[in-house]
Design a protein around this motif. Sequence first.
Motif, PDB file in Angstrom:
ATOM      1  N   CYS A   1       6.285   9.910   4.293  1.00 42.36           N
ATOM      2  CA  CYS A   1       7.579  10.419   3.798  1.00 42.36           C
ATOM      3  C   CYS A   1       7.511  10.707   2.313  1.00 42.36           C
ATOM      4  N   CYS A   2       8.410  11.568   1.878  1.00 38.29           N
ATOM      5  CA  CYS A   2       8.642  11.730   0.440  1.00 38.29           C
ATOM      6  C   CYS A   2      10.147  11.911   0.214  1.00 38.29           C
ATOM      7  N   PRO A   3      10.777  11.001  -0.528  1.00 41.51           N
ATOM      8  CA  PRO A   3      12.187  11.211  -0.875  1.00 41.51           C
ATOM      9  C   PRO A   3      12.321  12.434  -1.783  1.00 41.51           C
ATOM     10  N   LEU A   4      13.508  13.020  -1.809  1.00 39.72           N
ATOM     11  CA  LEU A   4      13.721  14.267  -2.557  1.00 39.72           C
ATOM     12  C   LEU A   4      15.011  14.197  -3.369  1.00 39.72           C
ATOM     13  N   SER A   5      14.878  13.856  -4.637  1.00 38.06           N
ATOM     14  CA  SER A   5      16.079  13.944  -5.478  1.00 38.06           C
ATOM     15  C   SER A   5      16.410  15.410  -5.759  1.00 38.06           C
ATOM     16  N   ALA A   6      15.412  16.284  -5.531  1.00 40.33           N
ATOM     17  CA  ALA A   6      15.616  17.717  -5.768  1.00 40.33           C
ATOM     18  C   ALA A   6      16.775  18.278  -4.938  1.00 40.33           C
ATOM     19  N   ILE A   7      17.176  17.555  -3.893  1.00 43.92           N
ATOM     20  CA  ILE A   7      18.311  18.009  -3.075  1.00 43.92           C
ATOM     21  C   ILE A   7      19.578  18.060  -3.932  1.00 43.92           C
TER      22      ILE A   7
ATOM     23  N   GLY B   1       0.815  -1.228   0.000  1.00 46.67           N
ATOM     24  CA  GLY B   1       0.000   0.000   0.000  1.00 46.67           C
ATOM     25  C   GLY B   1       0.841   1.267   0.000  1.00 46.67           C
ATOM     26  N   HIS B   2       2.137   1.134  -0.274  1.00 46.53           N
ATOM     27  CA  HIS B   2       3.027   2.303  -0.222  1.00 46.53           C
ATOM     28  C   HIS B   2       2.494   3.485  -1.035  1.00 46.53           C
ATOM     29  N   ARG B   3       2.668   4.653  -0.485  1.00 39.36           N
ATOM     30  CA  ARG B   3       2.452   5.898  -1.220  1.00 39.36           C
ATOM     31  C   ARG B   3       3.293   6.977  -0.555  1.00 39.36           C
ATOM     32  N   VAL B   4       3.805   7.936  -1.338  1.00 39.64           N
ATOM     33  CA  VAL B   4       4.539   9.043  -0.706  1.00 39.64           C
ATOM     34  C   VAL B   4       3.516  10.019  -0.119  1.00 39.64           C
ATOM     35  N   HIS B   5       3.979  10.798   0.852  1.00 41.04           N
ATOM     36  CA  HIS B   5       3.134  11.837   1.466  1.00 41.04           C
ATOM     37  C   HIS B   5       3.837  13.182   1.342  1.00 41.04           C
ATOM     38  N   ARG B   6       3.047  14.174   0.913  1.00 44.84           N
ATOM     39  CA  ARG B   6       3.597  15.536   0.811  1.00 44.84           C
ATOM     40  C   ARG B   6       2.755  16.527   1.604  1.00 44.84           C
ATOM     41  N   ASP B   7       1.806  15.991   2.377  1.00 45.80           N
ATOM     42  CA  ASP B   7       0.896  16.851   3.134  1.00 45.80           C
ATOM     43  C   ASP B   7       0.919  16.390   4.598  1.00 45.80           C
TER      44      ASP B   7
ATOM     45  N   ILE C   1      -2.475   5.299  -3.811  1.00 42.76           N
ATOM     46  CA  ILE C   1      -1.579   4.374  -4.509  1.00 42.76           C
ATOM     47  C   ILE C   1      -1.367   4.855  -5.937  1.00 42.76           C
ATOM     48  N   THR C   2      -0.109   4.890  -6.367  1.00 44.65           N
ATOM     49  CA  THR C   2       0.182   5.228  -7.760  1.00 44.65           C
ATOM     50  C   THR C   2       0.360   3.941  -8.555  1.00 44.65           C
ATOM     51  N   PRO C   3      -0.405   3.772  -9.645  1.00 46.45           N
ATOM     52  CA  PRO C   3      -0.216   2.563 -10.464  1.00 46.45           C
ATOM     53  C   PRO C   3       1.197   2.508 -11.045  1.00 46.45           C
ATOM     54  N   ARG C   4       1.701   1.272 -11.181  1.00 45.92           N
ATOM     55  CA  ARG C   4       3.015   1.059 -11.781  1.00 45.92           C
ATOM     56  C   ARG C   4       2.847   0.286 -13.088  1.00 45.92           C
ATOM     57  N   LEU C   5       3.915   0.277 -13.884  1.00 44.72           N
ATOM     58  CA  LEU C   5       3.957  -0.570 -15.073  1.00 44.72           C
ATOM     59  C   LEU C   5       3.577  -1.998 -14.684  1.00 44.72           C
TER      60      LEU C   5
ATOM     61  N   ASP D   1      10.632  24.762  -6.018  1.00 47.33           N
ATOM     62  CA  ASP D   1       9.441  24.201  -6.683  1.00 47.33           C
ATOM     63  C   ASP D   1       8.579  23.375  -5.741  1.00 47.33           C
ATOM     64  N   MET D   2       9.039  23.202  -4.515  1.00 44.93           N
ATOM     65  CA  MET D   2       8.288  22.332  -3.600  1.00 44.93           C
ATOM     66  C   MET D   2       7.923  23.077  -2.314  1.00 44.93           C
ATOM     67  N   PRO D   3       6.981  24.035  -2.422  1.00 45.32           N
ATOM     68  CA  PRO D   3       6.623  24.832  -1.245  1.00 45.32           C
ATOM     69  C   PRO D   3       6.048  23.994  -0.102  1.00 45.32           C
ATOM     70  N   TRP D   4       5.478  22.807  -0.413  1.00 43.58           N
ATOM     71  CA  TRP D   4       4.912  21.943   0.630  1.00 43.58           C
ATOM     72  C   TRP D   4       5.975  21.493   1.630  1.00 43.58           C
ATOM     73  N   LEU D   5       7.242  21.573   1.228  1.00 39.61           N
ATOM     74  CA  LEU D   5       8.333  21.146   2.107  1.00 39.61           C
ATOM     75  C   LEU D   5       8.357  21.923   3.421  1.00 39.61           C
TER      76      LEU D   5
HETATM   77  C1  LIG Z   1      14.977   8.615  -5.157  1.00 37.12           C
HETATM   78  C2  LIG Z   1      13.663   9.361  -5.211  1.00 37.12           C
HETATM   79  C3  LIG Z   1      13.664  10.722  -5.357  1.00 37.12           C
HETATM   80  C4  LIG Z   1      12.461  11.439  -5.370  1.00 37.12           C
HETATM   81  N1  LIG Z   1      12.498  12.804  -5.467  1.00 37.12           N
HETATM   82  C5  LIG Z   1      11.358  13.509  -5.389  1.00 37.12           C
HETATM   83  C6  LIG Z   1      11.390  14.933  -5.387  1.00 37.12           C
HETATM   84  O1  LIG Z   1      12.446  15.561  -5.512  1.00 37.12           O
HETATM   85  N2  LIG Z   1      10.221  15.606  -5.272  1.00 37.12           N
HETATM   86  C7  LIG Z   1       9.014  14.939  -5.130  1.00 37.12           C
HETATM   87  O2  LIG Z   1       7.987  15.608  -4.992  1.00 37.12           O
HETATM   88  N3  LIG Z   1       8.953  13.588  -5.128  1.00 37.12           N
HETATM   89  C8  LIG Z   1      10.081  12.855  -5.245  1.00 37.12           C
HETATM   90  N4  LIG Z   1      10.045  11.489  -5.214  1.00 37.12           N
HETATM   91  C9  LIG Z   1       8.750  10.802  -5.050  1.00 37.12           C
HETATM   92  C10 LIG Z   1       8.268  10.205  -6.377  1.00 37.12           C
HETATM   93  O3  LIG Z   1       7.764  11.241  -7.190  1.00 37.12           O
HETATM   94  C11 LIG Z   1       7.192   9.143  -6.083  1.00 37.12           C
HETATM   95  O4  LIG Z   1       7.801   8.071  -5.402  1.00 37.12           O
HETATM   96  C12 LIG Z   1       6.556   8.655  -7.386  1.00 37.12           C
HETATM   97  O5  LIG Z   1       5.776   9.670  -7.953  1.00 37.12           O
HETATM   98  C13 LIG Z   1       5.678   7.423  -7.180  1.00 37.12           C
HETATM   99  O6  LIG Z   1       4.723   7.676  -6.172  1.00 37.12           O
HETATM  100  P1  LIG Z   1       4.608   6.677  -4.948  1.00 37.12           P
HETATM  101  O7  LIG Z   1       5.939   6.615  -4.267  1.00 37.12           O
HETATM  102  O8  LIG Z   1       3.533   7.272  -4.061  1.00 37.12           O
HETATM  103  O9  LIG Z   1       4.202   5.351  -5.497  1.00 37.12           O
HETATM  104  C14 LIG Z   1      11.222  10.747  -5.238  1.00 37.12           C
HETATM  105  C15 LIG Z   1      11.229   9.349  -5.102  1.00 37.12           C
HETATM  106  C16 LIG Z   1      12.435   8.659  -5.080  1.00 37.12           C
HETATM  107  C17 LIG Z   1      12.420   7.151  -4.913  1.00 37.12           C
END
Ligand SMILES: Cc1cc2nc3c(=O)[nH]c(=O)nc-3n(C[C@H](O)[C@H](O)[C@H](O)COP(=O)(O)O)c2cc1C
Length: 284
Positions: A162-168, A42-48, A202-206, A98-102
């Motif tokens: 959580c939400c990972p951030l490659s934007a770093i 059930g993984h999903r990222v959270h930005r809120d 949930i975000t659909p995957r390939l 670009d990510m004011p929610w941070l």
């Molecule tokens: C290594 C990595 C870096 C990511 N960097 C960003 C980011 O910079 N900004 C952001 O909003 N989401 C970021 N994400 C989140 C992805 O956008 C998200 O995992 C993807 O859209 C799929 O959604 P889900 O994880 O809810 O299934 C990152 C995810 C990963 C694994």
Amino acid sequence: MQEHIGSELATRIEESLAERFGERLQVDPTLPGLEELARIAGHRVHRDFLGRPVEPALLRLLCACALSAPSKSDLQQADILIVDDREQRQAIMALMPDMPWLTRAPVLLVFLADGSRTPQLARLRGKPFPNDHLDLLFNAAVDSAIVLTTFLRAAAAVGLGCCPLSAIRDEAAQVSKLLELPQRVIPVAGLAAGWPATAGRITPRLALETTLHQDRYRQGELDRQIDAYDRRRAAAQPYARQRAVERFGEAEFYGWSEDKARQYAEPLRSDFGGFVRMKGFCLD
Ligand SMILES: Cc1cc2nc3c(=O)[nH]c(=O)nc-3n(C[C@H](O)[C@H](O)[C@H](O)COP(=O)(O)O)c2cc1C
């Protein structure tokens, strides 16, 4: 009672994976560990996030769990940096405008690939170090990604989002300077965390026919598979807006492949290799 919980969890996993991959897998309700599997499926990222803070002791516990992850050759080349100081956080966040929610995330972490200690061991023990090549960076980056993933799992177990951030890495040199990263230490990803304000989705995957291989890599009919994924995903979760309309126009059907093709039609972080070299890693 136990049986009832097992079948509820099994159904939840089946539903999550059906939403994710468009395929119903059968889950045995007597399997151990279904609760963990349900969280993973059930993984999903959270930005809120809610305003509620995350206790420092809890954060330390989650970091310790994350750093318990496996490590290539036991070399232990991944670190976590907690950015807690208000000014420091603001300075880092200003590099990701670009990510004011941070700004509403109570926790900001940076996961580091640390290739600095292994050559230091050679110096400390008076040994040669003929391993200053790409593999040093690759091992440290992989370890760091595994630690990040383990943090995600630990955080999900206690209900944190959580939400990972490659934007770093967009302004990697400036981030490196602010965090005072020594040579051969680079940020792999940031991570925002907090108590989720919404359930997320949930975000659909390939489909598994595209990404799960047996015995040999099979490319299959990739065009058809991508098209089918685009349609399935658009039915469940259409894009709210189209990217780069001024350059590519308004598409009649805007799917995942169109979005990713547009995203990667721009050079992104093409200076990253230069940064990594500047930090002392060898890319050969
Ligand atoms: C290594 C990595 C870096 C990511 N960097 C960003 C980011 O910079 N900004 C952001 O909003 N989401 C970021 N994400 C989140 C992805 O956008 C998200 O995992 C993807 O859209 C799929 O959604 P889900 O994880 O809810 O299934 C990152 C995810 C990963 C694994």
